[in-house]
Enzyme design. Sequence first.
Site, PDB file in Angstrom:
ATOM      1  N   HIS A  59      51.683  46.923  10.722  1.00  0.00           N
ATOM      2  CA  HIS A  59      52.549  48.011  10.925  1.00  0.00           C
ATOM      3  C   HIS A  59      53.506  47.634  12.008  1.00  0.00           C
ATOM      4  O   HIS A  59      53.190  47.045  13.028  1.00  0.00           O
ATOM      5  CB  HIS A  59      51.810  49.238  11.338  1.00  0.00           C
ATOM      6  N   GLU A  62      53.716  48.754  15.884  1.00  0.00           N
ATOM      7  CA  GLU A  62      52.499  48.760  16.840  1.00  0.00           C
ATOM      8  C   GLU A  62      52.553  47.351  17.534  1.00  0.00           C
ATOM      9  O   GLU A  62      51.946  46.185  17.130  1.00  0.00           O
ATOM     10  CB  GLU A  62      51.153  48.599  15.816  1.00  0.00           C
ATOM     11  N   HIS A 151      45.395  46.838  15.621  1.00  0.00           N
ATOM     12  CA  HIS A 151      46.392  47.692  15.456  1.00  0.00           C
ATOM     13  C   HIS A 151      46.398  48.536  16.736  1.00  0.00           C
ATOM     14  O   HIS A 151      45.620  48.671  17.572  1.00  0.00           O
ATOM     15  CB  HIS A 151      45.908  48.555  14.266  1.00  0.00           C
ATOM     16  N   GLU A 215      41.334  49.015  16.684  1.00  0.00           N
ATOM     17  CA  GLU A 215      42.409  50.286  16.974  1.00  0.00           C
ATOM     18  C   GLU A 215      42.408  49.955  18.462  1.00  0.00           C
ATOM     19  O   GLU A 215      41.444  50.421  19.199  1.00  0.00           O
ATOM     20  CB  GLU A 215      41.920  51.422  16.440  1.00  0.00           C
TER      21      GLU A 215
END
Length: 335
Positions: A59, A62, A151, A215
Site C-alpha cells: 500500500h 504506508e 504494513h 502491522e
Amino acid sequence: MLALGKLLELTLTDHEPAEKTQVTPKGARLRWLGEGALEVRPAESEDCGLDLLLSAGIHGNETAPIELLERLLHGVANGKIKPRARLLFLFGNPVAIRKGERFIEQDINRLFNGRHELSSGFEALRAAELEQFARVFFSKPGRSRLHYDLHTAIRGSKIEQFALYPYKEGRKHSRRELARLAAAGMEAVLLQSKSSITFSAFTYEQLDAEAFTLELGKARPFGQNEQVNLDKLEERLIRIIEATEPEGESSLDGLQLFSVSREIIKHSDSFHLHLPADIENFSELSKGYLLAEDLAEMRWVVEEEGARIIFPNPKVRNGLRAGILIVPDSGQRLG
C-alpha cells in the site's frame, strides 16, 4: 553509498539504474531485478542458508515500513550491516508509493494466490510480478525461507504492533517463529485458519516460507513517522540478516495470541457495518451486539466470548472482507 543501495530514491524517481550489479565493502553483491526489487547475496563463505524476503509499500501510503527497509538497505550498501542471509527487498506498489496513495485502482494485497488472474489493470500485473520475484527467490532447495510483509494500518489500534500468521492445511504454526516475533516487538499474533489472498499467504501456502504480515502502527506520509517506534523490529531484522540471533529462543512472554472466529463479507451495496467510523483495531465487542447487516436479512451478531474486531472497512468491494471477528487463542496447537 552504492547507487543500488538507494532503492527508494530509484523507485520514487522511476529511474532504472545504469549499473545493475554492485559489490559492497563487505563483499555482498547487490543486484537490481526490476522496479522496486533488489537482491542481496552475501559472500559465499558467509552464507548462513537463510533466504529472507522483506516487502513494504504494498500500500503506497504506508511509509514507515518503506523507510525501515531503506535504512536496512543503506546499512548493507555502506558496509555497516554484514549480511549472511540472502535478501530480497521489494517495494510493492511503486506507482502508489510515488502518489502517496494506498492504491490506484485496486488493493494489491487482495490479488495474490492467483486472484490477479481474475482481474485486470496494472496492479493485477504487479501482483503477478511480485509473485514471480518471490517464486524465483525462494526456488533454491535446502534453504530456510522467511518473509515479512510490512504494513501500517489505516486506523488506530488498541494493540499497535501485531502480526498475521497465514494458514495452510496440515501445517502447524511455529512456536519458534512466534518467539522471534515477540523479540521483534510484536505485541500480538493472529493465527489464521483459512487460505487467504494476501502476499504473505501466497509465500506461506505456495512457496513454503514462514511468512507474516506485520502491522506496525498508523499510516503517515514520508518523514512523519516519529511516533512509529520500530527500534526492536529493526534490531531483530539486523540480527536475522547478520545471523547473530540468540540460540534457543522460545519465550512467548507478553505475546497475545488470537484466532479468527469469523470473517465479515460484504455481499452487496446494502451492506451496513454497525461500528463507529473511528473504531480501533482490537476493540472488544459484547455478546449479542449486532455487528453488520446485508441483503436478504443477513445479519452478523456477536456470539463469541472475548470477541474483538480488526480491519473493519465497509468501503471494500462487494465480495471482499469488511472485517474480521477474532477471539483469544491458547496456543495449544502450535508446532
